[in-house]
Design an enzyme around this catalytic site. Structure first.
Site, short mmCIF file in Angstrom:
data_model
loop_
_atom_site.label_atom_id
_atom_site.label_comp_id
_atom_site.label_asym_id
_atom_site.label_seq_id
_atom_site.Cartn_x
_atom_site.Cartn_y
_atom_site.Cartn_z
N ARG A 1 0.84 -1.20 0.00
CA ARG A 1 0.00 0.00 0.00
C ARG A 1 0.88 1.25 0.00
NH1 ARG A 1 -1.92 0.76 4.30
NH2 ARG A 1 -1.24 -1.06 5.47
N TYR B 1 -1.17 -3.62 -7.05
CA TYR B 1 -1.02 -4.36 -5.79
C TYR B 1 -2.32 -4.39 -4.97
CZ TYR B 1 -0.17 -5.28 -0.94
OH TYR B 1 -0.31 -5.80 0.32
N GLY C 1 -4.03 -4.02 -1.79
CA GLY C 1 -4.79 -2.95 -1.12
C GLY C 1 -4.97 -1.70 -1.96
N LYS D 1 -9.57 -2.49 1.40
CA LYS D 1 -9.34 -1.36 2.30
C LYS D 1 -10.12 -0.11 1.87
CE LYS D 1 -7.01 -3.66 5.19
NZ LYS D 1 -5.83 -4.36 4.91
N HIS E 1 -10.66 -2.70 11.20
CA HIS E 1 -9.56 -3.54 10.70
C HIS E 1 -9.36 -4.69 11.70
CE1 HIS E 1 -5.08 -3.54 9.14
NE2 HIS E 1 -5.82 -4.41 8.50
N SER F 1 -1.42 -3.71 10.17
CA SER F 1 -1.03 -4.58 9.06
C SER F 1 0.24 -5.36 9.41
CB SER F 1 -0.79 -3.75 7.81
OG SER F 1 -1.98 -3.06 7.49
N ALA F 2 0.23 -6.65 9.09
CA ALA F 2 1.36 -7.55 9.35
C ALA F 2 1.71 -7.63 10.84
CB ALA F 2 2.58 -7.15 8.51
N CYS F 3 0.70 -7.59 11.70
CA CYS F 3 0.92 -7.72 13.15
C CYS F 3 0.12 -8.86 13.75
CB CYS F 3 0.62 -6.40 13.85
SG CYS F 3 1.83 -5.13 13.46
N THR G 1 -4.21 -12.54 10.81
CA THR G 1 -4.49 -13.82 10.14
C THR G 1 -4.07 -14.98 11.04
OG1 THR G 1 -4.17 -12.76 8.01
CG2 THR G 1 -4.04 -15.17 8.05
N ASP H 1 -9.34 -9.97 8.53
CA ASP H 1 -8.84 -8.61 8.27
C ASP H 1 -9.84 -7.50 8.57
OD1 ASP H 1 -6.42 -7.23 7.33
OD2 ASP H 1 -7.63 -6.56 5.62
N SER I 1 5.01 -10.24 0.69
CA SER I 1 4.42 -11.16 -0.29
C SER I 1 3.18 -11.81 0.31
CB SER I 1 5.45 -12.22 -0.70
OG SER I 1 5.98 -12.88 0.43
N ARG I 2 2.25 -12.20 -0.55
CA ARG I 2 0.91 -12.59 -0.07
C ARG I 2 0.38 -13.83 -0.78
NH1 ARG I 2 -1.62 -8.95 3.93
NH2 ARG I 2 0.00 -7.39 4.19
N ARG J 1 2.69 -4.07 17.73
CA ARG J 1 4.00 -4.72 17.72
C ARG J 1 4.94 -3.79 18.48
NH1 ARG J 1 6.73 -8.21 13.85
NH2 ARG J 1 4.81 -8.56 12.71
N PHE K 1 1.72 -17.23 18.56
CA PHE K 1 0.98 -18.16 17.69
C PHE K 1 0.00 -19.00 18.52
CE2 PHE K 1 5.02 -17.03 15.63
CZ PHE K 1 4.51 -16.44 14.50
N GLY K 2 0.08 -20.35 18.43
CA GLY K 2 -0.89 -21.21 19.14
C GLY K 2 -0.93 -20.95 20.64
N ASN L 1 -0.97 -18.21 22.03
CA ASN L 1 -1.85 -17.07 22.33
C ASN L 1 -3.22 -17.54 22.83
OD1 ASN L 1 0.20 -15.31 21.59
ND2 ASN L 1 -0.49 -15.15 19.47
P1 GTP Z 1 -2.36 -7.82 7.28
O1 GTP Z 1 -2.87 -8.88 6.36
O2 GTP Z 1 -1.27 -6.99 6.69
O3 GTP Z 1 -3.44 -6.95 7.82
O4 GTP Z 1 -1.58 -8.58 8.48
P2 GTP Z 1 -2.04 -9.47 9.72
O5 GTP Z 1 -2.37 -8.60 10.87
O6 GTP Z 1 -3.06 -10.46 9.29
O7 GTP Z 1 -0.67 -10.22 10.10
P3 GTP Z 1 -0.27 -11.76 10.03
O8 GTP Z 1 -1.11 -12.63 10.90
O9 GTP Z 1 -0.16 -12.16 8.61
O10 GTP Z 1 1.18 -11.72 10.70
C1 GTP Z 1 2.22 -10.96 10.17
C2 GTP Z 1 3.55 -11.41 10.71
O11 GTP Z 1 3.53 -11.47 12.14
C3 GTP Z 1 3.93 -12.80 10.22
O12 GTP Z 1 5.29 -12.79 9.84
C4 GTP Z 1 3.72 -13.67 11.42
O13 GTP Z 1 4.58 -14.77 11.41
C5 GTP Z 1 3.98 -12.72 12.59
N1 GTP Z 1 3.20 -13.12 13.80
C6 GTP Z 1 1.87 -13.35 13.85
N2 GTP Z 1 1.48 -13.74 15.09
C7 GTP Z 1 2.60 -13.73 15.85
C8 GTP Z 1 2.86 -14.03 17.22
O14 GTP Z 1 1.99 -14.38 18.01
N3 GTP Z 1 4.16 -13.90 17.66
C9 GTP Z 1 5.16 -13.50 16.80
N4 GTP Z 1 6.39 -13.40 17.29
N5 GTP Z 1 4.95 -13.24 15.50
C10 GTP Z 1 3.70 -13.33 15.02
C1 SPV Z 2 -2.95 -4.65 5.01
O1 SPV Z 2 -1.97 -4.02 4.57
O2 SPV Z 2 -3.49 -4.37 6.10
C2 SPV Z 2 -3.49 -5.80 4.26
C3 SPV Z 2 -3.03 -6.01 2.89
O3 SPV Z 2 -4.36 -6.50 4.75
S1 SPV Z 2 -3.73 -4.87 1.79
O4 SPV Z 2 -4.80 -5.51 1.06
O5 SPV Z 2 -2.67 -4.47 0.87
O6 SPV Z 2 -4.25 -3.75 2.50
MN MN Z 3 -4.93 -5.76 6.83
#
Ligand code: GTP
Ligand code: SPV
Ligand code: MN
Length: 604
Positions: free
Chosen positions: A79, A218, A220, A227, A247, A269-271, A274, A294, A386-387, A418, A513-514, A516
Site C-alpha cells: 500500500r 497491488y 490494497g 481497504k 480492521h 497490518s502484518a501484526c 491472520t 482482516d 508477499s501474499r 507490535r 501463535f498457538g 496465544n
Molecule cells: P495484514 O494482512 O497486513 O493486515 O496482516 P495481519 O495482521 O493479518 O498479520 P499476520 O497474521 O499475517 O502476521 C504478520 C507477521 O507477524 C507474520 O510474519 C507472522 O509470522 C507474525 N506473527 C503473527 N502472530 C505472531 C505471534 O503471536 N508472535 C510472533 N512473534 N509473530 C507473530
Molecule cells: C494490510 O496491509 O493491512 C493488508 C493487505 O491487509 S492490503 O490488502 O494491501 O491492505
Molecule cells: Mn490488513
C-alpha cells in the site's frame, strides 16, 4: 446512448440505469479495446488465468491445483499511504491523519490520467457484494478495472459477478470503484508482466461513496472492495449510520465445556490478525474457528449486543513466516489450490516457497525478483509483504456461521500492536471508555505492508491509521458514542495485547501463535468472572500464576517479563501520547483527554 463504439459496451446484463451510464462514461474516458462484464464463472477464471499465463504475469503451479505464482513490478509491492487521499468536500473532514486534496481538483488531475489509460486493454466491469449476498441490504459495489489480475483476485476476495449483479435491481445504491493500471498499450506494443505506473493515486471521495485508484496493481491499492471500500468508505457510512467498520479479525472460541465466545481483534497490518484468526490452541479442549482475518463490520442487534460480519470472501495473507508450526490452518487452506501467490519465490518443481516455510531453504529458487536464488544470495527470496490469496470457503476451520448475514455477537475486542518494550502481553481495560483510550493510543512498529521505513513506532489508532475515512477525532467520538448508546453489560470487553515484547537479546519473550490461546482463555474467563488479575495504573494485568501455563515451553522469567508493568516505561510513553493527542487537535473527545489525565495521576 453515445456515438462511441467499443466492442462489448452495449452488451449490458443489467437495466440499472445509473450503472450503465457510469460504465459508458468510464469507457469513453479510458478508451479500452473492449468492455467485458465479469460474471464470476469458473469459465471466466480459466479464460483469464490462461490469459495471464500467456502474458507472463502468472506461472501455473505444478504442485498446487489451479494455483498461480505472480511477481509484481519491484516498485509495486505494498500500500502507498503517501499517495492515498481522502477527498472530502471540507478539508476538516479528512482530519490530521489523512492526505487531502480538493475533490474537484483531484477529479481534474485523475481524469487527465484516466484519459485513454485503458487503450489496448480490456475494461472489466465487476459487480460485487461485500458481506453475504443474502443480506437484507447487501453492500454493493462495482469495480471497473483494466487488470485481469484484479478480476481473478476479486473472484477469491469478494462475492462477485452474476450473483452479485442479481442484487442490484434497477436502482440499488452501490459504491463506484474505478481502477486503472495507467499502462495503455500502443498498437503492436508488447505488454510487460506487471503493468503499472510510477504515478499512483488511491483516492476516496467519502461523500459520493466513490473510489478512484490509478497506477498500482497491488492488493490494497487495486482490489478496491478491501481497504478502500470496506474500511475507508465504510467507516464514513458507519459514522453516518451508527455502526463500526474496523480492521479486525473475527474468531469463534469454544471452551472444553462447549461455551462459545466470539472475539474481534484489531492489529496493524502484518501484526498477527491472520495468525490469531486461524490459531490452533495449545491448551487441551479449546477450539478456534475463523470467520475473518482482516475486516469486521459491527452493528448492534435487537438483543443489544454488537454483531460482527466479515465483508470479505477470501484471505489475502502475509506469506513469510507462515508454516505448519505457526499457521497450519493457512497452510492447509492454500494446499487445496485455487489460490494466487504474489511476490513469493518459485521452486524448481513448480511450487511456492517463502522465508520461514521450512527450516532448510531449497537449494535453488526463482526469487520474487525473477532471479536465480540460493541460500547464499544474501537477501530474502520473497518480498516481506508477499501474499497468498485463497478462498475462506476452503478453510477447514471456518466457522459454519461465517457467511451468516446476521453476524456473530462479539464478547471481546482485542487491540494489539507490535512493541518491543512497554506494553504487557495482555491488559484488560477498566471499562468501555478506557478501552477506547487504549485503542486510540495504540502504537506499533511499522511493517512492510506499507511502503516506507520499517520498525518505527507510530500511533496506529484501532489499527486504523491508514484506513479511517474521516477525522480521527470524530472517529474516536464515534467509538465513545457507540458505548454510550449501549447497555454496558452487553458491550464487548476491551483488551490490549502485545505478542511482540522482547528481551535484552531481542528474542521474543512470549512464544506467540498457538500459545496465544492462553491469553484468549484468560480473557473469556475474565468476562465470565472466573479469572483473577492485578490492578495496575494501565488496567488489569494477569500475573504468571493467573494465566494457564501448563505445558508451556518458555522460561517463566520470560513470561513474567512479558507480563510486567513498568511504571518508568509508561511514564516515558506519556509525552508520545500527548504529542499524538495534540495532533488530533480540538476534535479530541474530552473523555479521552480525561483518560490521559487519570492515567498520569495513577502513574504518579
Ligand atoms: P495484514 O494482512 O497486513 O493486515 O496482516 P495481519 O495482521 O493479518 O498479520 P499476520 O497474521 O499475517 O502476521 C504478520 C507477521 O507477524 C507474520 O510474519 C507472522 O509470522 C507474525 N506473527 C503473527 N502472530 C505472531 C505471534 O503471536 N508472535 C510472533 N512473534 N509473530 C507473530
Ligand atoms: C494490510 O496491509 O493491512 C493488508 C493487505 O491487509 S492490503 O490488502 O494491501 O491492505
Ligand atoms: Mn490488513
Amino acid at each position: 446512448m453515445t456515438a462511441v463504439t467499443i466492442p462489448g459496451l452495449d452488451q449490458t446484463p443489467t437495466d440499472h440505469q445509473d450503472l450503465l451510464s457510469w460504465v459508458h462514461e468510464v469507457a469513453e474516458l479510458t478508451c479500452p479495446d473492449q468492455v467485458v462484464w465479469a460474471d464470476g464463472s469458473a469459465d471466466e477464471w480459466d479464460r483469464l488465468t490462461r490469459k495471464l499465463v500467456d502474458a507472463g504475469t502468472f506461472v501455473p503451479l505444478r504442485k498446487k491445483p489451479n494455483s498461480f505464482w505472480a511477481a509484481s513490478d519491484p516498485t509495486d509491492v505494498a500500500r502507498v499511504e503517501e499517495r492515498t487521499f481522502i477527498c472530502s468536500v471540507d478539508p476538516q473532514d479528512a482530519g490530521p491523519t489523512n492526505n487531502w486534496m480538493d475533490p474537484a481538483e483531484m477529479k481534474a488531475t485523475m481524469t487527465d490520467l484516466y484519459r485513454g489509460s485503458m487503450r489496448g486493454r480490456t475494461m472489466y466491469v465487476i459487480p460485487f457484494c461485500m458481506g453475504p449476498l443474502d443480506a437484507e441490504k447487501p453492500m454493493l459495489g462495482v469495480e471497473i478495472t483494466d487488470s485481469e489480475y484484479v478480476v481473478v483476485s476479486m473472484h477469491i476476495m469478494t462475492r462477485m459477478g452474476t450473483k452479485a449483479l442479481a442484487r442490484f435491481g434497477h436502482d440499488a445504491p452501490y459504491v463506484k470503484a474505478l481502477h486503472s493500471l495507467g499502462a495503455p498499450l500502443e498498437p503492436g506494443q508488447d505488454d510487460v508482466a506487471w503493468p503499472c505506473n510510477e504515478t499512483k493515486y488511491i483516492t476516496q471521495f467519502p461523500e459520493e461513496r466513490m473510489i478512484w485508484s490509478y497506477g498500482s496493481g497491488y492488493g490494497g491499492n487495486a482490489l478496491l472492495g478491501k481497504k478502500c471500500y470496506s474500511l475507508r468508505i465504510a467507516s464514513v457510512m458507519a459514522r453516518d449510520e451508527g455502526w463500526l467498520a474496523e480492521h479486525m479479525l473475527i474468531l469463534k472460541l469454544t471452551s472444553p465445556e462447549r461455551k462459545v465466545h466470539y472475539i474481534a481483534a484489531a492489529f496493524p497490518s502484518a501484526c498477527g490478525k491472520t495468525n490469531l484468526a486461524m490459531l490452533e490452541p495449545t491448551i487441551p479442549g479449546w477450539k478456534v474457528e475463523t470467520l475473518g482475518d482482516d475486516i469486521a463490520w459491527m452493528r448492534f442487534g435487537e438483543d443489544g449486543r454488537l454483531y460482527a460480519v466479515n465483508p470479505e470472501n477470501g484471505f489475502f495473507g502475509v506469506a513469510p513466516g507462515t508454516d505448519y508450526h505457526t499457521n497450519p490452518n493457512a497452510m492447509r487452506t492454500i494446499e487445496k489450490g485455487n489460490s494466487l501467490f504474489t511476490n513469493v519465490a518459485l521452486t524448481d518443481d513448480g511450487d511456492v516457497w517463502w522465508e520461514g516455510m521450512t527450516e532448510q531453504p531449497p537449494a535453488h529458487l526463482t526469487s520474487w525478483k525473477k532471479r536465480d536464488w540460493t541460500p547464499e544470495a544474501g537477501e530474502p527470496s520473497s518480498h516481506p509483504n508477499s501474499r497468498y490469496c485463497t478462498p475462506i470457503a476452503q478453510c477447514d476451520i471456518k466457522a459454519p456461521e461465517w457467511d451468516d448475514p446476521q453476524g456473530v455477537p462479539i464478547s471481546a475486542i482485542f487491540f494489539g500492536g507490535r512493541r518491543a518494550t512497554t506494553v504487557p502481553l495482555v491488559t484488560e481495560s477498566r471499562d468501555w471508555q478506557h478501552g477506547v483510550f487504549m485503542g486510540a493510543t495504540l502504537s506499533s512498529e511499522t511493517t512492510a505492508a506499507a511502503v516506507g521505513q520499517v520498525g518505527v513506532v507510530r500511533r496506529d489508532p484501532m489499527a486504523m491509521l491508514p484506513f479511517i475515512g474521516y477525522h480521527a477525532g470524530d472517529y474516536f467520538q464515534h467509538w465513545i458514542d457507540t458505548g454510550k448508546g449501549a447497555d454496558a453489560d452487553k458491550l464487548p470487553r476491551i483488551f490490549y495485547v502485545n505478542w511482540f515484547r522482547r528481551g535484552e537479546d531481542k528474542r521474543f519473550l512470549w512464544p506467540g501463535f498457538g500459545e496465544n490461546s492462553r491469553v484468549l482463555k484468560w480473557a473469556v474467563e475474565r468476562i465470565e468472572g472466573r479469572a483473577a488479575a492485578r490492578e495496575t495504573p494501565i488496567g488489569y494485568v494477569p500475573t504468571a500464576d493467573e494465566l494457564d501455563l501448563a505445558g508451556l515451553d518458555a522460561p517463566r522469567e520470560d513470561v513474567e517479563a512479558a507480563l510486567a508493568f513498568d511504571a518508568d516505561e509508561w511514564r516515558a510513553e506519556i509525552p508520545m501520547i500527548e504529542e499524538w493527542f495534540a495532533k488530533i487537535g480540538r476534535k479530541l473527545p474530552t473523555s479521552l483527554r480525561d483518560e490521559l489525565e487519570a492515567l498520569k495521576l495513577r502513574l504518579g
